[in-house]
Write a protein that holds these residues in place. Structure first.
Motif, PDB file in Angstrom:
ATOM      1  N   TRP A 162      39.071  42.452 -26.995  1.00 60.52           N
ATOM      2  CA  TRP A 162      40.095  43.185 -26.260  1.00 60.52           C
ATOM      3  C   TRP A 162      41.448  42.949 -26.927  1.00 60.52           C
ATOM      4  CZ3 TRP A 162      39.895  43.337 -20.218  1.00 60.52           C
ATOM      5  CH2 TRP A 162      38.613  43.702 -19.796  1.00 60.52           C
ATOM      6  N   SER A 163      42.373  43.842 -26.626  1.00 58.05           N
ATOM      7  CA  SER A 163      43.764  43.636 -27.007  1.00 58.05           C
ATOM      8  C   SER A 163      44.615  43.732 -25.748  1.00 58.05           C
ATOM      9  CB  SER A 163      44.212  44.692 -28.025  1.00 58.05           C
ATOM     10  OG  SER A 163      44.371  45.947 -27.392  1.00 58.05           O
ATOM     11  N   ASP A 164      45.914  43.568 -25.888  1.00 56.13           N
ATOM     12  CA  ASP A 164      46.814  43.712 -24.741  1.00 56.13           C
ATOM     13  C   ASP A 164      46.808  45.140 -24.202  1.00 56.13           C
ATOM     14  OD1 ASP A 164      47.670  41.064 -24.663  1.00 56.13           O
ATOM     15  OD2 ASP A 164      49.262  41.415 -26.128  1.00 56.13           O
ATOM     16  N   LEU A 183      31.280  36.287 -24.338  1.00 54.55           N
ATOM     17  CA  LEU A 183      32.395  35.773 -25.125  1.00 54.55           C
ATOM     18  C   LEU A 183      33.451  36.861 -25.240  1.00 54.55           C
ATOM     19  CD1 LEU A 183      30.410  34.048 -28.034  1.00 54.55           C
ATOM     20  CD2 LEU A 183      31.284  32.983 -25.944  1.00 54.55           C
ATOM     21  N   LEU A 184      34.688  36.533 -24.875  1.00 56.67           N
ATOM     22  CA  LEU A 184      35.781  37.502 -24.947  1.00 56.67           C
ATOM     23  C   LEU A 184      36.839  37.017 -25.932  1.00 56.67           C
ATOM     24  CD1 LEU A 184      37.103  40.099 -23.915  1.00 56.67           C
ATOM     25  CD2 LEU A 184      38.202  38.725 -22.122  1.00 56.67           C
ATOM     26  N   TYR A 185      37.127  37.870 -26.911  1.00 60.40           N
ATOM     27  CA  TYR A 185      38.142  37.573 -27.916  1.00 60.40           C
ATOM     28  C   TYR A 185      39.382  38.434 -27.665  1.00 60.40           C
ATOM     29  CZ  TYR A 185      34.674  35.157 -30.861  1.00 60.40           C
ATOM     30  OH  TYR A 185      33.731  34.287 -31.359  1.00 60.40           O
ATOM     31  N   LYS A 186      40.548  37.852 -27.839  1.00 62.03           N
ATOM     32  CA  LYS A 186      41.805  38.602 -27.797  1.00 62.03           C
ATOM     33  C   LYS A 186      42.224  38.906 -29.223  1.00 62.03           C
ATOM     34  CE  LYS A 186      46.577  38.412 -26.068  1.00 62.03           C
ATOM     35  NZ  LYS A 186      47.275  38.537 -27.369  1.00 62.03           N
ATOM     36  N   CYS A 187      42.246  40.192 -29.535  1.00 59.73           N
ATOM     37  CA  CYS A 187      42.513  40.637 -30.904  1.00 59.73           C
ATOM     38  C   CYS A 187      43.920  41.217 -30.982  1.00 59.73           C
ATOM     39  CB  CYS A 187      41.480  41.684 -31.318  1.00 59.73           C
ATOM     40  SG  CYS A 187      41.694  42.313 -32.997  1.00 59.73           S
ATOM     41  N   LEU A 218      39.256  33.246 -29.212  1.00 56.20           N
ATOM     42  CA  LEU A 218      38.177  33.179 -28.234  1.00 56.20           C
ATOM     43  C   LEU A 218      38.772  32.590 -26.963  1.00 56.20           C
ATOM     44  CD1 LEU A 218      35.202  33.444 -27.436  1.00 56.20           C
ATOM     45  CD2 LEU A 218      34.813  31.189 -28.453  1.00 56.20           C
ATOM     46  N   LEU A 219      38.900  33.408 -25.929  1.00 56.65           N
ATOM     47  CA  LEU A 219      39.674  33.000 -24.761  1.00 56.65           C
ATOM     48  C   LEU A 219      39.042  31.852 -23.983  1.00 56.65           C
ATOM     49  CD1 LEU A 219      41.014  36.413 -23.414  1.00 56.65           C
ATOM     50  CD2 LEU A 219      42.226  34.655 -24.717  1.00 56.65           C
ATOM     51  N   ALA A 220      37.745  31.650 -24.143  1.00 49.71           N
ATOM     52  CA  ALA A 220      37.094  30.535 -23.446  1.00 49.71           C
ATOM     53  C   ALA A 220      37.558  29.187 -23.990  1.00 49.71           C
ATOM     54  CB  ALA A 220      35.582  30.652 -23.563  1.00 49.71           C
ATOM     55  N   THR A 221      37.950  29.163 -25.265  1.00 47.20           N
ATOM     56  CA  THR A 221      38.333  27.898 -25.901  1.00 47.20           C
ATOM     57  C   THR A 221      39.783  27.893 -26.370  1.00 47.20           C
ATOM     58  OG1 THR A 221      37.522  28.703 -28.059  1.00 47.20           O
ATOM     59  CG2 THR A 221      35.966  27.497 -26.669  1.00 47.20           C
ATOM     60  N   ALA A 222      40.498  28.984 -26.146  1.00 44.32           N
ATOM     61  CA  ALA A 222      41.875  29.073 -26.643  1.00 44.32           C
ATOM     62  C   ALA A 222      42.833  28.195 -25.860  1.00 44.32           C
ATOM     63  CB  ALA A 222      42.351  30.525 -26.584  1.00 44.32           C
ATOM     64  N   GLY A 223      42.406  27.761 -24.697  1.00 41.76           N
ATOM     65  CA  GLY A 223      43.277  26.955 -23.845  1.00 41.76           C
ATOM     66  C   GLY A 223      43.613  27.707 -22.569  1.00 41.76           C
ATOM     67  N   GLU A 224      43.786  26.976 -21.494  1.00 38.36           N
ATOM     68  CA  GLU A 224      44.025  27.597 -20.192  1.00 38.36           C
ATOM     69  C   GLU A 224      45.296  28.439 -20.190  1.00 38.36           C
ATOM     70  OE1 GLU A 224      44.326  26.335 -15.460  1.00 38.36           O
ATOM     71  OE2 GLU A 224      44.239  24.796 -17.032  1.00 38.36           O
ATOM     72  N   ARG A 225      46.326  27.998 -20.890  1.00 31.86           N
ATOM     73  CA  ARG A 225      47.601  28.721 -20.899  1.00 31.86           C
ATOM     74  C   ARG A 225      47.430  30.108 -21.497  1.00 31.86           C
ATOM     75  NH1 ARG A 225      51.418  29.731 -24.658  1.00 31.86           N
ATOM     76  NH2 ARG A 225      53.585  30.064 -23.926  1.00 31.86           N
ATOM     77  N   ASP A 226      46.831  30.196 -22.696  1.00 33.24           N
ATOM     78  CA  ASP A 226      46.674  31.488 -23.361  1.00 33.24           C
ATOM     79  C   ASP A 226      45.782  32.425 -22.547  1.00 33.24           C
ATOM     80  OD1 ASP A 226      48.278  30.780 -25.451  1.00 33.24           O
ATOM     81  OD2 ASP A 226      46.646  30.220 -26.796  1.00 33.24           O
ATOM     82  N   ARG A 227      44.715  31.861 -22.002  1.00 33.84           N
ATOM     83  CA  ARG A 227      43.788  32.686 -21.219  1.00 33.84           C
ATOM     84  C   ARG A 227      44.468  33.203 -19.948  1.00 33.84           C
ATOM     85  NH1 ARG A 227      40.130  29.203 -20.802  1.00 33.84           N
ATOM     86  NH2 ARG A 227      40.627  28.424 -18.724  1.00 33.84           N
TER      87      ARG A 227
END
Length: 332
Positions: free
Chosen positions: A180-182, A239-243, A296-305
């Motif tokens: 996904w993107s913004d 798995l969700l990635y922010k692109c 990878l939003l699952a491991t990017a950290g709570e803040r980024d997610r």
């Protein structure tokens, strides 16, 4: 070409069956005629080649032996001109992915310019509204008509909804990777605002559709945290990635331990189904590069997610505020 094709078919025939008899039966021709085709004395016609390819489940790319050239053969999704065409499209899409989803260790990869259909094909106002928008785009008569979503929703055949729900269920039974993107949410919100401002969706239903999108995002966030579809102990991963780097395209790739296939759009819902091995490998490598340049939003950290999903929810809330504000700006 014919020699290679015949050789390939021989490898797929039953050991206890005469290959000549088998070909004769498939093509409904005599033994001698089949023998001449197998021994290259007579050319196989295009119609005969298609019959053989269908019987032996040979891809068209293999049939035409185009793997070493710059041309490939693709399968086109059914055309959509009306409600029955949309139902056929949903059923054909289901037929395309069900066999692949049943293979152990298969995986869906979604490059999401928009929210995946699989998230939105549920028993909701959002699903019904998506259908309305598609048909307004693809059905000439409906595009000219002034029928509102509120009125059209009362005419939806149960069979159309059942076909949509069946396709949506696929996501519960397979490993999922999404990019996904913004901006992934933007298209759905723009569709709501467009038809609301045109007077074709009531305020009440426009707000309910926005609430459905809120619910979809809440579910996606839970699945992102749990890295699984449905319950946290599910065997199917999510798995969700922010692109932020590449443009996303609404391309769906299905990978299995045996092959790859991807579906790429070229109009509103029309897509090409591509099985050509080299092309699939190119697309797979590109998607892998996209992931490597994404979070990878699952491991990017709570803040980024949290920030990512907060921004998505804010966009939905802004759309709802605009709908409410539009109503307040009506003076007569």
């Amino acid at each position: 070409m014919q020699e290679q094709f015949i050789k390939y078919l021989k490898e797929k025939t039953q050991d206890n069956t005469s290959f000549v008899d088998e070909i004769a039966g498939i093509l409904d021709i005599g033994y001698d005629a089949a023998y001449r085709r197998i021994n290259l004395k007579t050319s196989i016609t295009l119609e005969e080649a298609v019959k053989l390819a269908r019987h032996y489940k040979v891809s068209l790319n293999k049939l035409f032996e185009v793997g070493s050239s710059n041309s490939i053969v693709t399968e086109l999704s059914p055309a959509i001109h009306d409600v029955s065409g949309l139902e056929m499209w949903l059923k054909q899409s289901l037929n395309n992915v069900v066999p692949l989803s049943k293979i152990k260790k298969s995986n869906f990869i979604w490059s999401g310019k928009d929210i995946s259909l699989f998230h939105t094909l549920t028993d909701s106002y959002l699903t019904r509204y998506k259908m309305y928008v598609w048909l307004k785009d693809l059905n000439t008569e409906m595009a000219k008509s002034k029928i509102s979503f509120d009125d059209w929703m009362e005419t939806i055949p149960d069979s159309l909804l059942d076909s949509a729900f069946a396709l949506g269920e696929i996501y519960k039974n397979i490993n999922i990777t999404e990019l996904w993107s913004d901006n992934t949410i933007n298209g759905s919100l723009q569709q709501i605002l467009y038809y609301f401002e045109a007077g074709l969706v009531s305020k009440n239903l426009a707000l309910k559709i926005c609430d459905d999108i809120h619910q979809v995002i809440n579910q996606v966030e839970k699945e992102t945290i749990n890295q699984s579809i449905g319950s946290p102990d599910s065997n199917n991963t999510f798995l969700l990635y922010k692109c932020d780097l590449h443009m996303l395209t609404n391309t769906l790739m299905v990978t299995t331990p045996f092959n790859k296939v991807f579906f790429t759009p070229f109009t509103v819902l029309s897509y090409f189904k591509i099985e050509h091995k080299e092309t699939c490998n190119m697309m797979y490598e590109f998607l892998q590069k996209q992931m490597s340049n994404s979070k990878l939003l699952a491991t990017a950290g709570e803040r980024d997610r949290t920030l990512f999903f907060k921004k998505v929810h804010q966009k939905i809330s802004i759309a709802k505020e605009r709908i409410n504000m539009d109503d307040k700006m009506t003076f007569l």
